[in-house]
Scaffold this motif. Sequence first.
Motif, mmCIF file in Angstrom:
data_model
loop_
_atom_site.group_PDB
_atom_site.id
_atom_site.type_symbol
_atom_site.label_atom_id
_atom_site.label_comp_id
_atom_site.label_asym_id
_atom_site.label_seq_id
_atom_site.Cartn_x
_atom_site.Cartn_y
_atom_site.Cartn_z
ATOM 1 N N VAL A 67 0.840 -1.202 0.000
ATOM 2 C CA VAL A 67 0.000 0.000 0.000
ATOM 3 C C VAL A 67 0.876 1.253 0.000
ATOM 4 O O VAL A 67 0.667 2.180 -0.802
ATOM 5 C CB VAL A 67 -0.952 0.019 1.214
ATOM 6 C CG1 VAL A 67 -1.744 1.321 1.238
ATOM 7 C CG2 VAL A 67 -1.898 -1.178 1.175
ATOM 8 N N GLU A 68 1.866 1.286 0.886
ATOM 9 C CA GLU A 68 2.758 2.448 0.965
ATOM 10 C C GLU A 68 3.586 2.588 -0.305
ATOM 11 O O GLU A 68 3.808 3.701 -0.791
ATOM 12 C CB GLU A 68 3.662 2.339 2.192
ATOM 13 C CG GLU A 68 2.928 2.516 3.506
ATOM 14 C CD GLU A 68 2.192 3.839 3.587
ATOM 15 O OE1 GLU A 68 2.802 4.875 3.251
ATOM 16 O OE2 GLU A 68 1.007 3.844 3.964
ATOM 17 N N LYS A 91 -12.740 -6.102 2.236
ATOM 18 C CA LYS A 91 -13.176 -4.834 1.646
ATOM 19 C C LYS A 91 -12.213 -3.693 1.967
ATOM 20 O O LYS A 91 -11.954 -2.833 1.129
ATOM 21 C CB LYS A 91 -14.580 -4.488 2.125
ATOM 22 C CG LYS A 91 -15.658 -5.405 1.593
ATOM 23 C CD LYS A 91 -17.035 -4.958 2.072
ATOM 24 C CE LYS A 91 -18.125 -5.890 1.540
ATOM 25 N NZ LYS A 91 -19.477 -5.462 1.990
ATOM 26 N N SER A 92 -11.697 -3.681 3.194
ATOM 27 C CA SER A 92 -10.815 -2.578 3.587
ATOM 28 C C SER A 92 -9.515 -2.599 2.779
ATOM 29 O O SER A 92 -8.994 -1.545 2.407
ATOM 30 C CB SER A 92 -10.500 -2.659 5.079
ATOM 31 O OG SER A 92 -9.847 -3.871 5.404
ATOM 32 N N PHE A 93 -8.993 -3.795 2.512
ATOM 33 C CA PHE A 93 -7.766 -3.900 1.721
ATOM 34 C C PHE A 93 -8.011 -3.410 0.291
ATOM 35 O O PHE A 93 -7.208 -2.652 -0.266
ATOM 36 C CB PHE A 93 -7.274 -5.356 1.688
ATOM 37 C CG PHE A 93 -6.762 -5.862 3.000
ATOM 38 C CD1 PHE A 93 -5.552 -5.426 3.516
ATOM 39 C CD2 PHE A 93 -7.494 -6.789 3.721
ATOM 40 C CE1 PHE A 93 -5.074 -5.898 4.731
ATOM 41 C CE2 PHE A 93 -7.028 -7.264 4.937
ATOM 42 C CZ PHE A 93 -5.813 -6.818 5.442
ATOM 43 N N ILE A 94 -9.116 -3.861 -0.299
ATOM 44 C CA ILE A 94 -9.433 -3.476 -1.676
ATOM 45 C C ILE A 94 -9.656 -1.969 -1.780
ATOM 46 O O ILE A 94 -9.087 -1.294 -2.642
ATOM 47 C CB ILE A 94 -10.680 -4.237 -2.164
ATOM 48 C CG1 ILE A 94 -10.367 -5.743 -2.262
ATOM 49 C CG2 ILE A 94 -11.150 -3.705 -3.524
ATOM 50 C CD1 ILE A 94 -11.571 -6.606 -2.579
ATOM 51 N N THR A 95 -10.459 -1.431 -0.871
ATOM 52 C CA THR A 95 -10.752 0.001 -0.883
ATOM 53 C C THR A 95 -9.486 0.827 -0.712
ATOM 54 O O THR A 95 -9.281 1.831 -1.411
ATOM 55 C CB THR A 95 -11.747 0.351 0.246
ATOM 56 O OG1 THR A 95 -12.953 -0.382 0.049
ATOM 57 C CG2 THR A 95 -12.062 1.843 0.245
ATOM 58 N N ASN A 96 -8.616 0.399 0.195
ATOM 59 C CA ASN A 96 -7.380 1.130 0.460
ATOM 60 C C ASN A 96 -6.485 1.166 -0.775
ATOM 61 O O ASN A 96 -5.936 2.213 -1.139
ATOM 62 C CB ASN A 96 -6.641 0.477 1.636
ATOM 63 C CG ASN A 96 -5.729 1.469 2.338
ATOM 64 O OD1 ASN A 96 -5.722 2.658 2.033
ATOM 65 N ND2 ASN A 96 -4.944 0.972 3.267
ATOM 66 N N MET A 97 -6.320 0.030 -1.434
ATOM 67 C CA MET A 97 -5.452 -0.019 -2.616
ATOM 68 C C MET A 97 -6.019 0.807 -3.766
ATOM 69 O O MET A 97 -5.277 1.480 -4.486
ATOM 70 C CB MET A 97 -5.249 -1.465 -3.058
ATOM 71 C CG MET A 97 -4.162 -2.191 -2.286
ATOM 72 S SD MET A 97 -2.512 -1.417 -2.457
ATOM 73 C CE MET A 97 -2.019 -2.005 -4.076
ATOM 74 N N SER A 104 -5.989 -2.238 -10.612
ATOM 75 C CA SER A 104 -6.748 -3.481 -10.562
ATOM 76 C C SER A 104 -6.424 -4.198 -9.255
ATOM 77 O O SER A 104 -5.460 -3.848 -8.570
ATOM 78 C CB SER A 104 -6.413 -4.378 -11.760
ATOM 79 O OG SER A 104 -7.302 -5.479 -11.829
ATOM 80 N N TYR A 105 -7.223 -5.210 -8.939
ATOM 81 C CA TYR A 105 -7.045 -5.937 -7.677
ATOM 82 C C TYR A 105 -7.357 -7.412 -7.915
ATOM 83 O O TYR A 105 -8.479 -7.761 -8.309
ATOM 84 C CB TYR A 105 -7.981 -5.378 -6.605
ATOM 85 C CG TYR A 105 -7.613 -5.744 -5.187
ATOM 86 C CD1 TYR A 105 -6.977 -4.822 -4.364
ATOM 87 C CD2 TYR A 105 -7.904 -7.012 -4.669
ATOM 88 C CE1 TYR A 105 -6.639 -5.144 -3.058
ATOM 89 C CE2 TYR A 105 -7.565 -7.340 -3.363
ATOM 90 C CZ TYR A 105 -6.932 -6.392 -2.565
ATOM 91 O OH TYR A 105 -6.586 -6.721 -1.266
ATOM 92 N N ILE A 136 -17.717 -3.575 -4.356
ATOM 93 C CA ILE A 136 -17.120 -3.012 -3.141
ATOM 94 C C ILE A 136 -16.911 -1.509 -3.290
ATOM 95 O O ILE A 136 -17.176 -0.732 -2.365
ATOM 96 C CB ILE A 136 -15.789 -3.727 -2.818
ATOM 97 C CG1 ILE A 136 -16.085 -5.151 -2.341
ATOM 98 C CG2 ILE A 136 -14.987 -2.960 -1.763
ATOM 99 C CD1 ILE A 136 -14.862 -6.014 -2.183
ATOM 100 N N ILE A 137 -16.450 -1.089 -4.466
ATOM 101 C CA ILE A 137 -16.305 0.345 -4.736
ATOM 102 C C ILE A 137 -17.656 1.044 -4.589
ATOM 103 O O ILE A 137 -17.778 2.091 -3.961
ATOM 104 C CB ILE A 137 -15.735 0.578 -6.155
ATOM 105 C CG1 ILE A 137 -14.289 0.079 -6.235
ATOM 106 C CG2 ILE A 137 -15.805 2.063 -6.518
ATOM 107 C CD1 ILE A 137 -13.733 0.063 -7.647
#
Length: 226
Positions: A67-68, A91-97, A104-105, A136-137
């Motif tokens: 992420v960083e 969801k939090s991982f996907i939203t954060n990225m 893409s994810y 999720i978005i």
Amino acid sequence: MEKINIIIADDELLFRKGIRFLLEKELSFNIIFEAENGKRLIDFLSTTEEFPDIILMDLKMPEINGVEATKIIHKTHPNIKIIALTSFGGKSFITNMIDVGASSYLLKNTTPKTVVHTIKQVHNKGFYYDEIVLKIIHENIISATGKRIKSDLDKKLLSSREIEVLELICAQMTTNEIAEELFISPRTVEGHRNNLLLKTHSKNVAGLVIYGIQKKLIEISPGFNS
């Protein structure tokens, strides 16, 4: 044949070698580097003369996580497209990225065919989200904590031509396809795209798609990625 330069960033050696073996079967793919952590990746980008088109980015890595690293690379090399390839499907991982600029994810349990297809889609169109990620978005947008913008399309913000271009971007058309559809040059399309990025405060083309979802220019349907 145009080559797609790719970097694999993952702290698991066996996974890196496995995904490299898979991708090198594609004649259009060129693996230029492997990084075992985000710091090694960023150091490479600061010294190399051969830049990647695509980075496959794991989330959990030592020293600097995915992420960083994505956040840093998006600022220093905004033209590089990053695909999250991870074991974390929350969801939090996907939203954060997505928020920090991922195009893409993908989950690591996806099929090899999907990985290859996603790389090609991101390279050609700037983004690729499957139905799960799109939902999720969408949920994040309509939730109380999701980032909100004006609910109605602001005619003063975007010109009618920019709205047309945005709609076609959301329809997953490439620059050349949009140019043909609107009878304008690809360079003009790029100009409109850059204006859209500035006006909507989007990080990349993927951000424009999210904007399109917010403005209800595209619907979340099973056929979106077909």
